[in-house]
Design a protein around this motif. Sequence first.
Motif, short mmCIF file in Angstrom:
data_model
loop_
_atom_site.label_atom_id
_atom_site.label_comp_id
_atom_site.label_asym_id
_atom_site.label_seq_id
_atom_site.Cartn_x
_atom_site.Cartn_y
_atom_site.Cartn_z
N ASP A 138 9.17 88.27 97.28
CA ASP A 138 9.18 87.21 97.06
C ASP A 138 9.64 86.39 98.21
OD1 ASP A 138 8.27 87.39 94.47
OD2 ASP A 138 10.24 87.05 93.83
N GLY A 139 10.75 86.72 98.94
CA GLY A 139 11.00 86.04 100.38
C GLY A 139 10.04 86.28 101.30
N MET A 140 9.35 87.35 101.57
CA MET A 140 8.14 87.59 102.67
C MET A 140 7.19 86.64 102.28
SD MET A 140 7.01 88.80 104.98
CE MET A 140 8.68 89.99 105.49
N ASN A 141 6.74 86.21 101.03
CA ASN A 141 5.73 85.40 100.66
C ASN A 141 6.02 84.06 101.46
OD1 ASN A 141 3.61 86.93 99.46
ND2 ASN A 141 4.90 86.68 97.37
N GLN A 142 7.42 83.69 100.99
CA GLN A 142 7.66 82.10 101.50
C GLN A 142 7.56 82.41 103.17
OE1 GLN A 142 11.23 80.72 100.20
NE2 GLN A 142 10.82 78.62 101.03
N LYS A 143 7.98 83.32 103.78
CA LYS A 143 8.26 83.62 104.98
C LYS A 143 6.92 83.62 105.50
CE LYS A 143 9.74 86.88 108.60
NZ LYS A 143 10.42 88.06 108.77
N LEU A 144 5.80 84.49 105.03
CA LEU A 144 4.49 84.06 105.58
C LEU A 144 3.86 82.91 105.54
CD1 LEU A 144 2.67 86.47 106.60
CD2 LEU A 144 1.71 86.56 104.20
N GLU A 145 4.19 82.11 104.39
CA GLU A 145 3.76 80.62 104.61
C GLU A 145 4.12 79.93 105.72
OE1 GLU A 145 5.10 79.00 100.72
OE2 GLU A 145 3.48 79.90 99.62
N TYR A 146 5.30 80.28 106.14
CA TYR A 146 5.77 79.64 107.41
C TYR A 146 5.02 80.20 108.62
CZ TYR A 146 10.09 77.27 104.91
OH TYR A 146 10.76 76.52 104.11
N ASP A 147 4.91 81.36 108.67
CA ASP A 147 4.17 82.06 109.82
C ASP A 147 3.02 81.34 109.85
OD1 ASP A 147 6.31 83.48 110.54
OD2 ASP A 147 5.70 85.48 109.19
N PHE A 148 2.18 81.34 108.77
CA PHE A 148 0.93 80.76 108.67
C PHE A 148 0.93 79.29 109.12
CE2 PHE A 148 -1.41 83.74 105.79
CZ PHE A 148 -1.26 84.74 106.58
N TYR A 149 1.96 78.62 108.77
CA TYR A 149 1.88 77.14 109.39
C TYR A 149 2.02 77.04 110.94
CZ TYR A 149 3.42 72.34 110.26
OH TYR A 149 3.39 71.13 110.54
N TYR A 150 2.83 78.03 111.40
CA TYR A 150 3.13 78.38 112.70
C TYR A 150 1.69 78.46 113.62
CZ TYR A 150 4.51 79.66 117.56
OH TYR A 150 4.73 79.76 118.90
N ILE A 151 1.16 79.40 112.92
CA ILE A 151 -0.23 79.92 113.67
C ILE A 151 -1.18 78.74 113.58
CG2 ILE A 151 -2.19 81.36 113.37
CD1 ILE A 151 -0.27 83.56 112.21
N LYS A 152 -1.39 78.01 112.44
CA LYS A 152 -2.30 76.90 112.40
C LYS A 152 -1.99 75.68 113.44
CE LYS A 152 -4.51 73.89 108.81
NZ LYS A 152 -4.37 73.50 107.46
N ASN A 153 -0.42 75.49 113.54
CA ASN A 153 -0.21 74.34 114.13
C ASN A 153 0.74 74.66 115.55
OD1 ASN A 153 -0.53 71.89 112.04
ND2 ASN A 153 0.22 73.71 110.93
N ILE A 154 0.22 75.80 116.10
CA ILE A 154 0.82 76.31 117.42
C ILE A 154 0.76 75.23 118.17
CG2 ILE A 154 -1.01 77.61 117.81
CD1 ILE A 154 1.01 79.42 119.29
N SER A 155 1.91 74.88 118.93
CA SER A 155 1.82 73.58 119.89
C SER A 155 3.13 73.56 120.65
CB SER A 155 1.49 72.32 119.53
OG SER A 155 2.65 71.86 118.63
N PHE A 156 3.13 73.05 121.85
CA PHE A 156 4.38 73.04 122.79
C PHE A 156 5.34 72.44 121.93
CE2 PHE A 156 6.97 70.40 125.65
CZ PHE A 156 7.80 71.28 126.18
N TRP A 157 5.04 71.22 121.06
CA TRP A 157 6.19 70.56 120.68
C TRP A 157 6.64 71.29 119.45
CZ3 TRP A 157 7.31 66.95 123.59
CH2 TRP A 157 6.44 66.38 124.39
N LEU A 158 6.13 71.89 118.76
CA LEU A 158 6.52 72.89 117.60
C LEU A 158 7.34 74.03 118.30
CD1 LEU A 158 6.57 73.61 114.80
CD2 LEU A 158 4.51 74.70 114.92
N ASP A 159 6.93 74.41 119.43
CA ASP A 159 7.84 75.52 120.07
C ASP A 159 8.99 74.92 120.59
OD1 ASP A 159 6.13 77.67 119.67
OD2 ASP A 159 5.12 77.68 121.62
N LEU A 160 8.99 73.71 121.00
CA LEU A 160 10.23 72.87 121.39
C LEU A 160 11.22 72.77 120.41
CD1 LEU A 160 11.92 71.58 123.75
CD2 LEU A 160 10.65 69.64 123.27
N LEU A 161 10.69 72.45 119.03
CA LEU A 161 11.42 71.99 117.99
C LEU A 161 12.05 73.65 117.55
CD1 LEU A 161 12.43 70.31 115.68
CD2 LEU A 161 10.50 70.75 114.45
#
Length: 428
Positions: free
Chosen positions: A389-412
């Motif tokens: 269950d925790g990995m499912n939620q973690k994977l949702e965060y990972d996919f958001y990062y992959i989809k929106n990868i940018s300098f500003w997201l990395d800086l945050l």
Amino acid sequence: MATITSIFPVQSRHSRFLNRLLLSRKLQLLLGFHLTIIFPALAIWGEAIWNGADSDQLVTLFAITLAYWCSLTVLQCINQLPGTLGYFLSIPVTSVCFATLFTMLRLMSFEPSETLFLTSYFLTASFSTVGYWVAQHYRELKLAVVPYGKAPSLCHIPGVNWHSLGSPGLDNVRVDGVVADLYDDLPPEWEEFLADCTLHRIPVYHATTTYEWLTGRVQLGHLYENRYGSLQPDEGYEMIKRYLDLLTILATLPLILPIMAITAIAIRMEGPGPVLFTQQRMGFQCQPFTVYKFRSMYIDQQGMGYTENNEDPRITRVGKVIRKYRVDELPQLFNVLKGDMSLIGPRPESMDLAHWYQKDVPFFHYRHVVRPGISGWAQVEQGYAAEVDGMNQKLEYDFYYIKNISFWLDLLIVMRTIRTVLTGFGSR
């Protein structure tokens, strides 16, 4: 024949001229420019500066103007990301921008006015902090929800003033936008209502997209809507990211190497066993690699595969400290230098866990489309997760990062990682 606008009268929340004027970013930048630069310069140097300013004064004015603009631009870009509180970030961002410009001038043999620099820095930090605090507390996002499809399920998300619609109209309620499941088969009157909203410049958001930018997660159950192509990371930024990784590590090694040396000595003094822990993990494009960490467990004790209440008898006394403040991750900087990892990205899992998760977690292997990272979006948002269950939620965060990868997201993520290191959030 009656027009759509007469049938479905709608108004944007901030459509009045005074609202648009007060909320105009250009006006706010101009007001801040006078408060933080022009007025302090006149107070310190007097009107003589406009008649015969020397080179150091002109360079100082240019530098603080650039620092002011950079500070507010960076804050504006980061504040658009999920869960960001601009007033928490305003002081560190402003500090870095002003300190960088001041240091550059000194290295270039200029003599900038320290008084004006400090005054402008203090006023800029105060202006941005107060501005974002007021916006956060008195401009809560207000969204109307069309009662079809997945849209109503979003109303449980906190931090938004949700307005559920019973009929195709806003009934003179002013909103910031309308959320609808655009993939659902909406009745004709609701489609006309959404068209009218667009005509009156009221944004219409798709439910899935709204969920992503409010939570910072991509739902696994609706991954097909994103299409695999839309989750492809920006290859151009990946090249820049690799260069920034190398530059950051080489610049910080003189500070990090002494910490690593002290840690290695502490581990060696506590008991027998190697200083480093190595393990095969799944990396970029599902290729295995050897990850390096400081050893934080006893070598002669067995334990369960997972912990309860964040307690594990296998962890040493030194291990508890270095895990809490993420010092055990420092040897992974050499993984970054080798190209196995990046500073920012999804955390790599062991080969056994990766194969196990693939059986129970949909699309798990897709997280390996980017290089794994020492820190990542899931780590700073969720912390440690082991169960499915925790990995499912973690994977949702990972996919958001992959989809929106940018300098500003990395800086945050870097900023929140610093917070994590200082607070020990998510450690075990």
